[in-house]
Design a protein around this motif. Sequence first.
Motif, PDB file in Angstrom:
ATOM      1  N   PHE A 455       0.839  -1.203   0.000  1.00 58.10           N
ATOM      2  CA  PHE A 455       0.000   0.000   0.000  1.00 58.10           C
ATOM      3  C   PHE A 455       0.876   1.256   0.000  1.00 58.10           C
ATOM      4  CE2 PHE A 455      -2.270  -3.540   1.980  1.00 58.10           C
ATOM      5  CZ  PHE A 455      -3.205  -3.724   0.982  1.00 58.10           C
ATOM      6  N   PHE A 456       2.112   1.083  -0.481  1.00 57.18           N
ATOM      7  CA  PHE A 456       3.062   2.184  -0.665  1.00 57.18           C
ATOM      8  C   PHE A 456       3.289   2.948   0.632  1.00 57.18           C
ATOM      9  CE2 PHE A 456       1.851   2.607  -5.431  1.00 57.18           C
ATOM     10  CZ  PHE A 456       2.174   1.271  -5.603  1.00 57.18           C
ATOM     11  N   GLY A 458       1.716   2.756   3.517  1.00 54.58           N
ATOM     12  CA  GLY A 458       0.629   2.820   4.505  1.00 54.58           C
ATOM     13  C   GLY A 458       0.277   1.429   4.979  1.00 54.58           C
ATOM     14  N   ALA A 460      -1.562  -1.336   7.698  1.00 50.43           N
ATOM     15  CA  ALA A 460      -2.907  -1.407   8.249  1.00 50.43           C
ATOM     16  C   ALA A 460      -3.073  -0.621   9.544  1.00 50.43           C
ATOM     17  CB  ALA A 460      -3.285  -2.854   8.451  1.00 50.43           C
ATOM     18  N   GLU A 462      -1.351   2.005  10.589  1.00 53.87           N
ATOM     19  CA  GLU A 462      -0.903   3.401  10.627  1.00 53.87           C
ATOM     20  C   GLU A 462      -2.040   4.363  10.330  1.00 53.87           C
ATOM     21  OE1 GLU A 462       3.814   3.078   9.620  1.00 53.87           O
ATOM     22  OE2 GLU A 462       2.398   3.215   7.992  1.00 53.87           O
TER      23      GLU A 462
ATOM     24  N   GLY B  77      -3.617  -3.617  -4.656  1.00 52.48           N
ATOM     25  CA  GLY B  77      -2.851  -2.770  -3.741  1.00 52.48           C
ATOM     26  C   GLY B  77      -2.888  -1.324  -4.175  1.00 52.48           C
ATOM     27  N   GLY B  78      -2.018  -0.526  -3.560  1.00 53.67           N
ATOM     28  CA  GLY B  78      -1.968   0.899  -3.872  1.00 53.67           C
ATOM     29  C   GLY B  78      -2.468   1.728  -2.701  1.00 53.67           C
ATOM     30  N   PRO B  79      -2.074   2.994  -2.711  1.00 49.16           N
ATOM     31  CA  PRO B  79      -2.387   3.850  -1.562  1.00 49.16           C
ATOM     32  C   PRO B  79      -3.876   4.149  -1.407  1.00 49.16           C
ATOM     33  CG  PRO B  79      -1.346   5.118  -3.331  1.00 49.16           C
ATOM     34  CD  PRO B  79      -1.318   3.689  -3.757  1.00 49.16           C
ATOM     35  N   VAL B  81      -6.304   2.046  -1.288  1.00 49.14           N
ATOM     36  CA  VAL B  81      -7.063   0.987  -0.599  1.00 49.14           C
ATOM     37  C   VAL B  81      -7.327   1.432   0.849  1.00 49.14           C
ATOM     38  CG1 VAL B  81      -7.037  -1.415   0.197  1.00 49.14           C
ATOM     39  CG2 VAL B  81      -6.011  -0.823  -2.008  1.00 49.14           C
ATOM     40  N   GLU B  83      -7.773   1.580   4.724  1.00 53.14           N
ATOM     41  CA  GLU B  83      -7.009   0.811   5.717  1.00 53.14           C
ATOM     42  C   GLU B  83      -7.719  -0.452   6.167  1.00 53.14           C
ATOM     43  OE1 GLU B  83      -4.829   4.668   7.640  1.00 53.14           O
ATOM     44  OE2 GLU B  83      -5.896   3.297   8.986  1.00 53.14           O
ATOM     45  N   HIS B  86      -6.941  -3.438   3.989  1.00 52.24           N
ATOM     46  CA  HIS B  86      -5.554  -3.833   3.685  1.00 52.24           C
ATOM     47  C   HIS B  86      -5.353  -5.338   3.797  1.00 52.24           C
ATOM     48  CE1 HIS B  86      -3.298   0.271   4.232  1.00 52.24           C
ATOM     49  NE2 HIS B  86      -4.173   0.273   3.251  1.00 52.24           N
ATOM     50  N   GLU B  87      -5.852  -5.884   4.881  1.00 45.99           N
ATOM     51  CA  GLU B  87      -5.606  -7.304   5.126  1.00 45.99           C
ATOM     52  C   GLU B  87      -6.245  -8.158   4.027  1.00 45.99           C
ATOM     53  OE1 GLU B  87      -6.411  -8.373   9.175  1.00 45.99           O
ATOM     54  OE2 GLU B  87      -6.272 -10.512   8.652  1.00 45.99           O
ATOM     55  N   ARG B 386       4.468   2.207 -10.126  1.00 45.99           N
ATOM     56  CA  ARG B 386       4.604   3.498  -9.447  1.00 45.99           C
ATOM     57  C   ARG B 386       4.849   4.642 -10.427  1.00 45.99           C
ATOM     58  NH1 ARG B 386       6.675   1.788  -3.674  1.00 45.99           N
ATOM     59  NH2 ARG B 386       6.034  -0.380  -3.818  1.00 45.99           N
TER      60      ARG B 386
END
Lengths: 462, 479
Positions: A455-456, A458, A460, A462, B77-79, B81, B83, B86-87, B386
């Motif tokens: 997630f670049f 980030g 889980a 944070e 993935g990627g910013p 997503v 929080e 994430h899992e 990226r």
Amino acid sequence: MSIHEIRILPPLAIARLGSSKEPLENYELVVKDPLGHRQICAAETLRVNTRTGEISESYQPEMPIKFRDGKSIRPVAPFLEVFARTDGEKLVPLTVDLLAAEGLNPRSVKWTVSLGNLKAFRRTTIEQDKILASTSFSDHDVHPLEGRCDNFLPGKTLPLGSARYIKPNAAFPEIRLRYTPAAGLVYGASETRITADGVNGPVTEIDEIVKDRVIYDPTKEHATWRGWVDPGEPTDTNPGQIYAGYANAKGAQVSWGYLDDECDGIVEAEIQIGEKKLRAFARIGAGPPAFAPDSLPIRTVADEIEQALFGPEVRSADVSADRVEDIVRRAYETVRLLNTAVLNGNPVDGRLGAESMMPLQDSNDFHRMFAPIMATTLVDNLSVVALHQTILTALKSGTPPWFVDVLRRPEEVGDLSDKGRRKMPAMMRGADARYMTLTRRQIDLIRKSVASGLFFGGSAEE
Amino acid sequence: MRARNERYLASLFSAAPRLSASPRVEMMMLTGAKLAPSDAPPPEFTWREFAVFLLTVAAEIEHSLMVQYLYAGWSLGGPQVPEEHHEAVAKWRQIILGIAKEEMGHLATVQNVIRFLGAPLALDREDYPWDSVLAPYPFALERLTRATLAKYIVTESPETWPDDVSVAERKEIEKLAAGPDKMNVNRVGALYKKLIELVGDPSKLASSEFHPESYPTQSSWDEYARGYGKGARGSSVAGTTKTPDVLVMRAASRADAVAALTAIAEQGEAPNKAAAQDDESSHFRRFLAIFRHFPKDGEWEATLPVPSNPVAPGLPATEGQAQIEDAEAGKWANVFNIRYRMLLSYLAHSHSSPGEGGLTRRQGIVINRMFGEMYTLRAVASVLSRLPLNVAGEQKAAAPFQMPYSLQLPESDAAFWRLHIDLLTACRALLEDKVICKGEHAEYAATLLSLDAKASEEMRLYAGASTVRTGVRRSKEGA
């Protein structure tokens, strides 16, 4: 500014044996080549005047760092420095001035060093086999630490190094002690030793290794170390039979009664301020020299302590790509030193199991069929090293680590299936005689860094 | 599949498919009934040749599926997503990449059977997008979406869907899979059914057609699967215990070959009721489990904004492709294509016959290089994801997976090493280009250059020496 508390830093110092008169100079390990092992770089070193016990200068050693003087290895002789907590929370070096402010002088500091070598006792469990040394002082002389033992010959001791309270001076007013370990010699229990059980009785030879250093008296009532055989009970060390000796007719390892001059113990500092007695302690140990000083093992005491201190899980904020890279670099540094073909159990010039390695131990301990760990074609050392370098390279791209599932879990150390034996770290033995693993905390670090890479940055939490 | 091969496929059907606008529909109708009965080999073929032809088609399909799944897995993935997801996203990624690994196992096993029949390796495939009447659906590199998942599910579905899939859910999946063009999605099992029947029939393929002496040059599980057996390596992120299960099976007899083909045919579909209920066992179940939790349009984005079928700079992209226009990303796309070619070359090299140079001794070195290239491809894909696709900057670049101009392979060991060195040299020119060495990923590029320099040095030894002892000691004398 009054002193509320004192501490000794570092709280754990590991000395390394060596017989040279000159201690090893300071160095740091620096990563210069992203695909290489660490480089040794000289670091500020304190020179002690052997006559006065003062520090005469601080200097930058010349490169390359010298590890030997002729045949003698330079010992690593650590300094232990006393720090004080004064009015704030911050620790400051305890100095002559700080002592003076409390109406004290350097002589007011009392040092006690207590060391032991319990290797024989660990096996025989006989109290009389404990080798202990202790000394207290406030002066600046060299204080030898003579290990005493009930089962030693009269007047004999085992030298465990020495301690010296460094005399503070104007340039170096700090309160510190230096521990210098022993020479790294082997001591014994007899001038002869048995090499084998022959058909006409034991085969005996003059023991050239210890003949001038016989200190243990095997004739004493409770002295069983010479001739000791591990009984094969749960209290044995694991692995067992790891002492010098010979294999008797039954194949059991019989001890020659050797003793080394490694040891560990406690250094205490004490000062009395009025009614208040302030004390601090640190642990020291003396182990063998580092023969690959430009590499770090994949799992170290520091990893163990970190896990003991902070637990098996890493906070997300502490996860970083650099820390993962460091673990991989240590794997690379280790594998470059391994004879991977032999350790894998490959036949060498037609011989199977010629050297001690994990496949042989799997067979010896569990009667597993002897078989190499990995496919025999895959373990060419240059090629395995290159593969580790490729992983180091790939991590530089920012890609999250993908190898968390190839890591052996601590509960899998005894998995002797082909699949189990091929996990990483490979081919190496852990402290419990079975396959090595990383600590749970190291594994957790790698696991969590997957999320942070994906997630670049980030993760889980944070 | 090369278009010229399509004509042979007619023999698979009881009647030739009409050359309609949608041969896929035709094929579905025909395979749905049964494959053509066959007493004689199709025109222009012997049975052995026909078996090799079908295996070549199977290899091409497995290769294409593997690459598609890698692309889909890497897109996750990627910013963006959230929080709280994430899992789940990390888990999906691991599951999809696990399936891609299993497809690699399928590809390796098919190559083994090809070697067993004494035929040359089949590593070729078309660039994306491409289609064939035997393909389950038009192949494309696409990010993971509910629609792509639906296609994967239908492709890998068993003949009878398990009870826990409601009529409505199945309808939704089939509708999404068909897409706006109402395309039919084939199951992959049909081709293997034909192959198993052919390889298992002594009246068509006599035992003398098989080459058990190829066994040492076939891929082995020990060398290729890296312990990925029945989930033995576990899956800390995905939480699975039985997968990935990479099957790399070798053949020294007819029975081995039939068993290998049967095993890979079954791995996709849930072969029985118990497996049909188990979220870990089949590709079908694993895709279905992801589908059920995958965000619907607009809820949130699980993937990076990567295009479909990206291609490196060159001639204008054809229909369905997306040209990588950003200068830095374009160079990295070239790097990706070269490294992909290197991977295929190592794979081919590892299968080449021992010869005088005694390849068996060096096989492990080649295989380790091949695994190293897998790591590098993953890393370069990460770099691409990226970087922007073009000046608009909304989309990211991604791995193009374009095939080299030729997969004709060298004849000698030394020539193989020279090919590897050539590819490293070509890659060096790209990595030294100022767009890359002054770009965002300069540190990685520099490290890769240094790694490649070491590799070239070692390979020059191999290329220059007819016999190099490995694992014992090496000298530069042979260079």
